[in-house]
Design a protein around this motif. Structure first.
Motif, short mmCIF file in Angstrom:
data_model
loop_
_atom_site.label_atom_id
_atom_site.label_comp_id
_atom_site.label_asym_id
_atom_site.label_seq_id
_atom_site.Cartn_x
_atom_site.Cartn_y
_atom_site.Cartn_z
N SER A 27 -51.82 33.90 0.35
CA SER A 27 -51.01 34.11 -0.85
C SER A 27 -50.16 35.37 -0.68
O SER A 27 -48.98 35.39 -1.05
CB SER A 27 -51.90 34.23 -2.09
OG SER A 27 -52.78 35.35 -1.99
N ASN A 28 -50.74 36.42 -0.10
CA ASN A 28 -49.97 37.63 0.19
C ASN A 28 -48.97 37.40 1.32
O ASN A 28 -47.86 37.93 1.29
CB ASN A 28 -50.92 38.77 0.59
CG ASN A 28 -51.62 39.39 -0.61
OD1 ASN A 28 -50.99 39.73 -1.60
ND2 ASN A 28 -52.92 39.53 -0.52
N TYR A 29 -49.37 36.61 2.29
CA TYR A 29 -48.50 36.31 3.43
C TYR A 29 -47.21 35.65 2.95
O TYR A 29 -46.10 36.01 3.38
CB TYR A 29 -49.25 35.40 4.40
CG TYR A 29 -48.49 35.08 5.66
CD1 TYR A 29 -48.56 35.92 6.77
CD2 TYR A 29 -47.72 33.92 5.76
CE1 TYR A 29 -47.88 35.62 7.94
CE2 TYR A 29 -47.04 33.62 6.92
CZ TYR A 29 -47.12 34.48 8.01
OH TYR A 29 -46.43 34.18 9.16
N ALA B 217 -51.48 45.17 9.00
CA ALA B 217 -51.73 45.88 7.74
C ALA B 217 -52.90 45.27 6.99
O ALA B 217 -53.78 45.98 6.47
CB ALA B 217 -50.46 45.84 6.87
N TYR B 218 -52.94 43.94 6.93
CA TYR B 218 -54.04 43.28 6.22
C TYR B 218 -55.36 43.54 6.93
O TYR B 218 -56.39 43.82 6.29
CB TYR B 218 -53.79 41.78 6.12
CG TYR B 218 -54.71 41.10 5.11
CD1 TYR B 218 -54.28 40.86 3.82
CD2 TYR B 218 -56.00 40.73 5.47
CE1 TYR B 218 -55.12 40.26 2.88
CE2 TYR B 218 -56.85 40.13 4.55
CZ TYR B 218 -56.41 39.90 3.26
OH TYR B 218 -57.25 39.31 2.35
N ASP C 200 -59.45 40.88 -2.62
CA ASP C 200 -58.45 40.82 -3.68
C ASP C 200 -57.32 41.82 -3.44
O ASP C 200 -56.79 42.42 -4.38
CB ASP C 200 -59.10 41.09 -5.05
CG ASP C 200 -59.79 42.46 -5.10
OD1 ASP C 200 -59.90 43.12 -4.03
OD2 ASP C 200 -60.21 42.87 -6.20
N PHE C 201 -56.94 41.99 -2.19
CA PHE C 201 -55.83 42.89 -1.87
C PHE C 201 -54.53 42.34 -2.46
O PHE C 201 -54.31 41.13 -2.48
CB PHE C 201 -55.69 43.04 -0.35
CG PHE C 201 -56.92 43.57 0.33
CD1 PHE C 201 -57.33 44.88 0.17
CD2 PHE C 201 -57.69 42.73 1.12
CE1 PHE C 201 -58.47 45.35 0.78
CE2 PHE C 201 -58.83 43.19 1.75
CZ PHE C 201 -59.23 44.51 1.57
N THR C 202 -53.69 43.24 -2.94
CA THR C 202 -52.42 42.83 -3.53
C THR C 202 -51.31 42.91 -2.49
O THR C 202 -51.43 43.63 -1.49
CB THR C 202 -52.05 43.72 -4.73
OG1 THR C 202 -51.82 45.07 -4.25
CG2 THR C 202 -53.18 43.73 -5.76
N SER C 203 -50.23 42.16 -2.73
CA SER C 203 -49.10 42.19 -1.81
C SER C 203 -48.48 43.59 -1.75
O SER C 203 -47.96 44.01 -0.71
CB SER C 203 -48.04 41.16 -2.23
OG SER C 203 -47.62 41.37 -3.56
N LYS C 204 -48.57 44.34 -2.86
CA LYS C 204 -48.06 45.71 -2.88
C LYS C 204 -48.85 46.59 -1.92
O LYS C 204 -48.28 47.40 -1.18
CB LYS C 204 -48.13 46.28 -4.30
CG LYS C 204 -47.56 47.69 -4.43
CD LYS C 204 -47.63 48.18 -5.87
CE LYS C 204 -47.07 49.59 -5.99
NZ LYS C 204 -47.14 50.10 -7.39
N VAL D 293 -48.72 49.36 3.44
CA VAL D 293 -49.28 49.67 4.76
C VAL D 293 -48.38 49.11 5.86
O VAL D 293 -48.11 49.78 6.87
CB VAL D 293 -50.72 49.11 4.91
CG1 VAL D 293 -51.26 49.36 6.32
CG2 VAL D 293 -51.65 49.72 3.88
N ALA D 294 -47.89 47.89 5.67
CA ALA D 294 -47.01 47.27 6.67
C ALA D 294 -45.74 48.08 6.87
O ALA D 294 -45.22 48.18 7.98
CB ALA D 294 -46.67 45.85 6.25
N GLY D 295 -45.24 48.66 5.77
CA GLY D 295 -44.02 49.46 5.85
C GLY D 295 -44.14 50.64 6.80
O GLY D 295 -43.17 51.01 7.47
N THR D 296 -45.34 51.22 6.87
CA THR D 296 -45.56 52.35 7.78
C THR D 296 -45.60 51.91 9.24
O THR D 296 -45.49 52.75 10.13
CB THR D 296 -46.87 53.07 7.44
OG1 THR D 296 -47.98 52.18 7.68
CG2 THR D 296 -46.91 53.50 5.98
#
Length: 300
Positions: A37-39, A97-98, A110-114, A119-122
């Motif tokens: 879902s986040n992907y 990141a995930y 329950d990690f959120t896309s935000k 984390v991915a942005g870094t």
């Protein structure tokens, strides 16, 4: 924060060939719903844009192939290639990141896309640099090796299969060390070479088996149905109307489905590589403990 009642997924543990594959599916058994879902939330828009551009290229250049200039075709190809490269970079950053979030809080699902995107942005900068450096260090030598091996009678086919799996294994392990661990590129290169000296065939075999699983799944579930549907859909279209906008929707839906399945299924290979990485990290930790124990015994 809600805690998942399922047992904690163990990232760091010694693994063999079976564990590389089994733990990959065990990870997705626990995290699949939240992960994908986040992907889709993070990468979905880019996949849709690429599917639209591919559909446009089929319709536009199909109708005006004789009128389109070489410059127009090259500009479009470069734009499309750039977007695909950016999608690949974003997907890789998302996976790492995930994994990093799940590694730090293994009871959460329950990690959120935000959270994932922050984390991915870094990691995007290092992922981009990895792609640029590896173009010269890995990709060009790999292409040359494939060309040379393909010239060998009889053995060429098997040589290409070997090199393909080796490239997937080597490049993924190198990327994980460079992007996730923040190591220097050439230091990571040396570490991967040393790492592959241990249980090489188990790691290589797990890589090629996952490639085969993904390939069979994509072929049976997606490619064959798409070919049949497209053939049936366009069989009644007149030759002059083949590249009309009426067929655009068919192409778009089919391409979107194809890209989504390929992108989603590729995650299983990346996580197989992460299982190899985490297994090696655990081996390093156990080796350090053994060295400390040996050192203490020597001082007694």
């Amino acid at each position: 924060i809600n805690q998942n009642k399922m047992s904690e997924f163990v990232f760091y543990k010694k693994r063999n060939f079976n564990a590389y594959i089994n733990d990959t599916f065990a990870f997705f058994k626990k995290y699949a719903r939240n992960y994908f879902s986040n992907y889709l939330a993070v990468n979905g828009a880019m996949v849709i844009i690429i599917a639209l551009l591919c559909t446009f290229s089929i319709i536009f250049f199909g109708k005006q192939i004789e009128e389109a200039s070489f410059e127009e075709v090259m500009i479009f190809v470069l734009v499309l290639a750039t977007l695909i490269a950016l999608l690949i970079l974003l997907m890789q950053a998302f996976v790492f990141a995930y994994a990093q979030l799940a590694e730090k809080e293994p009871l959460r699902t329950d990690f959120t896309s935000k959270e994932v995107f922050s984390v991915a942005g870094t990691m995007l900068g290092r992922v981009f640099l990895f792609g640029v450096i590896s173009l010269f260090v890995l990709f060009i030598p790999y292409i040359l090796a494939v060309i040379l091996v393909s010239l060998i009678p009889l053995l060429g086919f098997f040589g290409i299969i070997f090199l393909n799996a080796l490239m997937v294994l080597f490049s993924n392990q190198l990327m994980i060390l460079y992007v996730k661990d923040g190591e220097h590129y050439f230091k990571s290169l040396g570490k991967v070479i040393e790492m592959l000296k241990q249980k090489f065939w188990e790691k290589w075999s797990a890589t090629i088996v996952m490639n085969m699983i993904i390939g069979m799944f994509s072929t049976v579930v997606v490619i064959i149905p798409i070919v049949i549907i497209v053939f049936v859909s366009i069989s009644g279209i007149k030759a002059g109307d083949f590249f009309s906008y009426k067929t655009g929707l068919i192409f778009f839906v089919m391409l979107l489905l194809l890209f989504l399945i390929i992108c989603i299924s590729s995650n299983f290979q990346t996580f197989t590589q992460l299982m190899i990485y985490f297994g090696e990290k655990e081996n390093e930790r156990l080796d350090d403990i053994d060295l400390i124990g040996t050192h203490n015994e020597a001082n007694v």
